[in-house]
Write a protein that holds these residues in place. Sequence first.
Motif, PDB file in Angstrom:
ATOM      1  N   UNK A   7       2.665  18.287   5.498  1.00 37.40           N
ATOM      2  CA  UNK A   7       3.455  17.705   4.412  1.00 37.40           C
ATOM      3  C   UNK A   7       3.766  16.253   4.758  1.00 37.40           C
ATOM      4  N   UNK A   8       3.133  15.333   4.061  1.00 39.18           N
ATOM      5  CA  UNK A   8       3.364  13.905   4.304  1.00 39.18           C
ATOM      6  C   UNK A   8       4.159  13.273   3.161  1.00 39.18           C
ATOM      7  N   UNK A   9       4.787  14.108   2.331  1.00 35.55           N
ATOM      8  CA  UNK A   9       5.501  13.588   1.164  1.00 35.55           C
ATOM      9  C   UNK A   9       6.732  12.770   1.533  1.00 35.55           C
ATOM     10  N   UNK A  10       7.243  12.925   2.763  1.00 33.74           N
ATOM     11  CA  UNK A  10       8.427  12.170   3.183  1.00 33.74           C
ATOM     12  C   UNK A  10       8.060  11.093   4.195  1.00 33.74           C
ATOM     13  N   UNK A  11       6.827  10.593   4.102  1.00 35.12           N
ATOM     14  CA  UNK A  11       6.364   9.544   5.021  1.00 35.12           C
ATOM     15  C   UNK A  11       5.607   8.463   4.261  1.00 35.12           C
ATOM     16  N   UNK A  12       5.691   7.253   4.786  1.00 32.82           N
ATOM     17  CA  UNK A  12       4.844   6.170   4.308  1.00 32.82           C
ATOM     18  C   UNK A  12       3.744   6.021   5.354  1.00 32.82           C
ATOM     19  N   UNK A  13       2.501   6.303   4.946  1.00 35.55           N
ATOM     20  CA  UNK A  13       1.365   6.224   5.848  1.00 35.55           C
ATOM     21  C   UNK A  13       0.579   4.946   5.591  1.00 35.55           C
ATOM     22  N   UNK A  14       0.004   4.399   6.637  1.00 36.32           N
ATOM     23  CA  UNK A  14      -0.817   3.205   6.510  1.00 36.32           C
ATOM     24  C   UNK A  14      -2.100   3.585   5.758  1.00 36.32           C
ATOM     25  N   UNK A  15      -2.379   2.967   4.609  1.00 33.21           N
ATOM     26  CA  UNK A  15      -3.530   3.383   3.796  1.00 33.21           C
ATOM     27  C   UNK A  15      -4.887   2.945   4.350  1.00 33.21           C
TER      28      UNK A  15
ATOM     29  N   UNK B 143      -2.792  -4.637  10.185  1.00 34.82           N
ATOM     30  CA  UNK B 143      -1.696  -5.224  10.951  1.00 34.82           C
ATOM     31  C   UNK B 143      -0.449  -5.240  10.086  1.00 34.82           C
ATOM     32  N   UNK B 144       0.662  -4.741  10.627  1.00 35.72           N
ATOM     33  CA  UNK B 144       1.929  -4.770   9.883  1.00 35.72           C
ATOM     34  C   UNK B 144       2.421  -6.207   9.853  1.00 35.72           C
ATOM     35  N   UNK B 145       2.552  -6.781   8.665  1.00 41.04           N
ATOM     36  CA  UNK B 145       3.026  -8.156   8.498  1.00 41.04           C
ATOM     37  C   UNK B 145       4.544  -8.171   8.432  1.00 41.04           C
ATOM     38  N   UNK B 146       5.104  -7.235   7.632  1.00 43.38           N
ATOM     39  CA  UNK B 146       6.561  -7.199   7.508  1.00 43.38           C
ATOM     40  C   UNK B 146       7.033  -5.814   7.086  1.00 43.38           C
TER      41      UNK B 146
ATOM     42  N   UNK C 250       1.045  -4.723   4.767  1.00 38.51           N
ATOM     43  CA  UNK C 250       0.009  -4.505   5.778  1.00 38.51           C
ATOM     44  C   UNK C 250      -1.169  -5.417   5.448  1.00 38.51           C
ATOM     45  N   UNK C 251      -1.642  -6.142   6.463  1.00 39.72           N
ATOM     46  CA  UNK C 251      -2.803  -7.015   6.274  1.00 39.72           C
ATOM     47  C   UNK C 251      -4.054  -6.291   6.751  1.00 39.72           C
ATOM     48  N   UNK C 252      -5.053  -6.249   5.878  1.00 38.99           N
ATOM     49  CA  UNK C 252      -6.337  -5.641   6.222  1.00 38.99           C
ATOM     50  C   UNK C 252      -7.442  -6.488   5.610  1.00 38.99           C
ATOM     51  N   UNK C 253      -8.431  -6.827   6.375  1.00 38.13           N
ATOM     52  CA  UNK C 253      -9.563  -7.649   5.922  1.00 38.13           C
ATOM     53  C   UNK C 253      -9.087  -8.937   5.250  1.00 38.13           C
TER      54      UNK C 253
ATOM     55  N   UNK D  67       3.677  -6.920  13.427  1.00 36.26           N
ATOM     56  CA  UNK D  67       2.783  -7.231  14.544  1.00 36.26           C
ATOM     57  C   UNK D  67       2.040  -6.020  15.080  1.00 36.26           C
ATOM     58  N   UNK D  68       2.486  -4.805  14.709  1.00 38.67           N
ATOM     59  CA  UNK D  68       1.794  -3.592  15.159  1.00 38.67           C
ATOM     60  C   UNK D  68       0.452  -3.459  14.456  1.00 38.67           C
ATOM     61  N   UNK D  69      -0.542  -3.062  15.210  1.00 38.50           N
ATOM     62  CA  UNK D  69      -1.865  -2.772  14.655  1.00 38.50           C
ATOM     63  C   UNK D  69      -1.940  -1.266  14.444  1.00 38.50           C
ATOM     64  N   UNK D  70      -2.165  -0.837  13.199  1.00 36.44           N
ATOM     65  CA  UNK D  70      -2.125   0.588  12.864  1.00 36.44           C
ATOM     66  C   UNK D  70      -3.478   1.121  12.414  1.00 36.44           C
ATOM     67  N   UNK D  71      -3.714   2.370  12.714  1.00 38.13           N
ATOM     68  CA  UNK D  71      -4.906   3.060  12.224  1.00 38.13           C
ATOM     69  C   UNK D  71      -4.592   3.650  10.853  1.00 38.13           C
ATOM     70  N   UNK D  72      -5.627   4.071  10.157  1.00 39.94           N
ATOM     71  CA  UNK D  72      -5.423   4.711   8.867  1.00 39.94           C
ATOM     72  C   UNK D  72      -4.582   5.973   9.072  1.00 39.94           C
TER      73      UNK D  72
END
Length: 166
Positions: free
Chosen positions: A95-103, A107-110, A128-131, A153-158
């Motif tokens: 159940x991921x309905x109560x989470x914000x997942x990196x799509x 890189x997290x900008x803010x 999130x900055x991507x490409x 500044x964190x680099x996140x996976x999908x």
Amino acid sequence: DKTYVPIRLAAGYPGTPVELDVAIGDGPVMNVESDWSPGDALWSGKVGSRQVTVQVRSVTGGFRLDWQGYSVLAKVMTPRIAELDRLMPEKLPPDTSKMLLCPMPGLVVSIAVAEGQEVKAGEQLAVVEAMKMENVLRAERDCVVSAIKAAPGDSLAVDAVIMEFS
């Protein structure tokens, strides 16, 4: 919910027209005729006196059969394998309905919110900055931020968790 129905039939030869007498469970014996071969996208034939065409798709361990709005997953198993399969637990997605997942990987900008903050649907949560493109992530519904799991500044996976909601 798994339903197992024993089927009795007589064997035919692949690639040649086959006529079988089929009984599903304790039901009546029906005559089934077809020249279908595994790999064919459509099963066409007669069930009793009725001409029938069924869409056939391969799935893991069997076939998905679609006909006039009905969809059935059909697996061929020995009675012992069906008995054991009935005991296997079904793995449900988390159940991921109560989470914000990196799509996407990025890189997290803010982060635009703080823990304990109430947010409204559509409000900006993070960027999130991507490409070389900045993607604004917004709240899908009204909620309260219970935990922030990422920082600028964190680099996140999908599918990495950025924040959780209560």
